[in-house]
Design a protein around this motif. Structure first.
Motif, short mmCIF file in Angstrom:
data_model
loop_
_atom_site.label_atom_id
_atom_site.label_comp_id
_atom_site.label_asym_id
_atom_site.label_seq_id
_atom_site.Cartn_x
_atom_site.Cartn_y
_atom_site.Cartn_z
N VAL A 53 47.39 -16.45 18.75
CA VAL A 53 47.32 -15.09 19.31
C VAL A 53 48.00 -14.09 18.37
O VAL A 53 47.47 -13.01 18.10
CB VAL A 53 47.98 -15.04 20.71
CG1 VAL A 53 48.04 -13.60 21.22
CG2 VAL A 53 47.22 -15.92 21.69
N ILE A 54 49.18 -14.48 17.88
CA ILE A 54 49.92 -13.61 16.95
C ILE A 54 49.09 -13.38 15.69
O ILE A 54 48.99 -12.26 15.18
CB ILE A 54 51.28 -14.24 16.58
CG1 ILE A 54 52.20 -14.25 17.80
CG2 ILE A 54 51.94 -13.47 15.43
CD1 ILE A 54 53.52 -14.98 17.57
N ILE A 57 46.21 -10.86 16.33
CA ILE A 57 46.68 -9.48 16.46
C ILE A 57 47.02 -8.89 15.09
O ILE A 57 46.57 -7.79 14.73
CB ILE A 57 47.91 -9.40 17.39
CG1 ILE A 57 47.50 -9.74 18.84
CG2 ILE A 57 48.54 -8.00 17.34
CD1 ILE A 57 48.67 -9.88 19.79
N PHE A 89 45.31 -1.41 14.23
CA PHE A 89 44.73 -2.41 15.12
C PHE A 89 43.34 -1.97 15.60
O PHE A 89 42.39 -2.76 15.59
CB PHE A 89 45.65 -2.65 16.33
CG PHE A 89 45.13 -3.67 17.30
CD1 PHE A 89 45.27 -5.03 17.04
CD2 PHE A 89 44.51 -3.29 18.47
CE1 PHE A 89 44.80 -5.98 17.94
CE2 PHE A 89 44.03 -4.23 19.38
CZ PHE A 89 44.17 -5.58 19.09
#
Length: 238
Positions: A53-54, A57, A89
């Motif tokens: 997940v990190i 992102i 992002f």
């Protein structure tokens, strides 16, 4: 600028601001943390999932930041842009969508070619030959759309309009004006330089425990800054 000037400038660019170089490197490390964990001996399933997940992102943040590097280069600015996590992002998601589109098109074309040539559903005698032909055609198609994707990202960075990345007619004109051979030469030279940089960074990876972290920071920051700078300078010729 000549091709040699673009390459020389792009190689020097990452080291023009060592503080920002380090920050970009840390983000690159976080973007690749899911690969670093196993190297460090981390095998806990929950931790590895968090790592994925990190990585996702920060990979999107890094991708969006790369777009801002292109934009600076297109505008003939020499400074490394600041990190803006939120906007980077959002831009990273847009870059991902553009990349998916420019990957799906050649994939679909390759699938159609496979059907036409009989590779799909062919007997064992013909399947090897059919896939050989398709392999060559697929490579050509993917290279063509890789070039389109590069120019599409540059157009998006310059215009700051998502739709600019899908104006195929204008993208084709940009490619003709820049010169397809010049674009291909840039890609080939960039790949060679990145391979050399990766080999150099791998020496640091031999250092116990912290080596892999140092290597990820160095190669991650260099590739993002060098490659996107080169794309921006190439497009700035228009």
């Amino acid at each position: 600028m000549s091709l040699s000037q673009i390459i020389t400038d792009s190689i020097k660019y990452p080291f023009s601001d060592l503080k920002k170089f380090a920050i970009v490197g840390v983000i690159a490390l976080l973007a690749g943390i899911s690969n670093v964990f196993p190297t460090l001996g981390v095998d806990n399933g929950a931790v590895l999932l968090i790592g994925i997940v990190i990585s996702l992102i920060f990979a999107l943040i890094l991708s969006g930041f790369g777009l801002s590097v292109i934009k600076k280069a297109v505008g003939h600015a020499d400074e490394i842009p600041d990190i803006d996590p939120v906007n980077n992002f959002i831009d990273g998601i847009k870059v991902l969508v553009i990349s998916i589109v420019y990957f799906l098109i050649p994939f679909i074309i390759t699938l159609i070619l496979a059907m036409i040539t009989g590779a799909i559903g062919a007997g064992l005698d013909n399947v090897v030959a059919a896939f050989g032909v398709i392999g060559v055609l697929a490579l050509i198609v993917f290279i063509i759309f890789a070039i389109f994707e590069i120019i599409a990202l540059a157009r998006f960075a310059k215009a700051d309009e998502f739709g600019a990345a899908f104006n195929f007619g204008e993208i084709f004109e940009d490619i003709k004006n820049i010169g397809i051979l010049k674009i291909l030469a840039l890609i080939i030279i960039a790949i060679i330089i990145i391979i050399i940089a990766s080999i150099i960074a791998s020496v640091f990876a031999l250092i116990p425990f912290v080596g892999i972290i140092i290597a990820e920071i160095l190669i991650g920051a260099f590739v993002v800054l060098f490659y996107n700078r080169a794309i921006g300078l190439l497009y700035a010729e228009l």
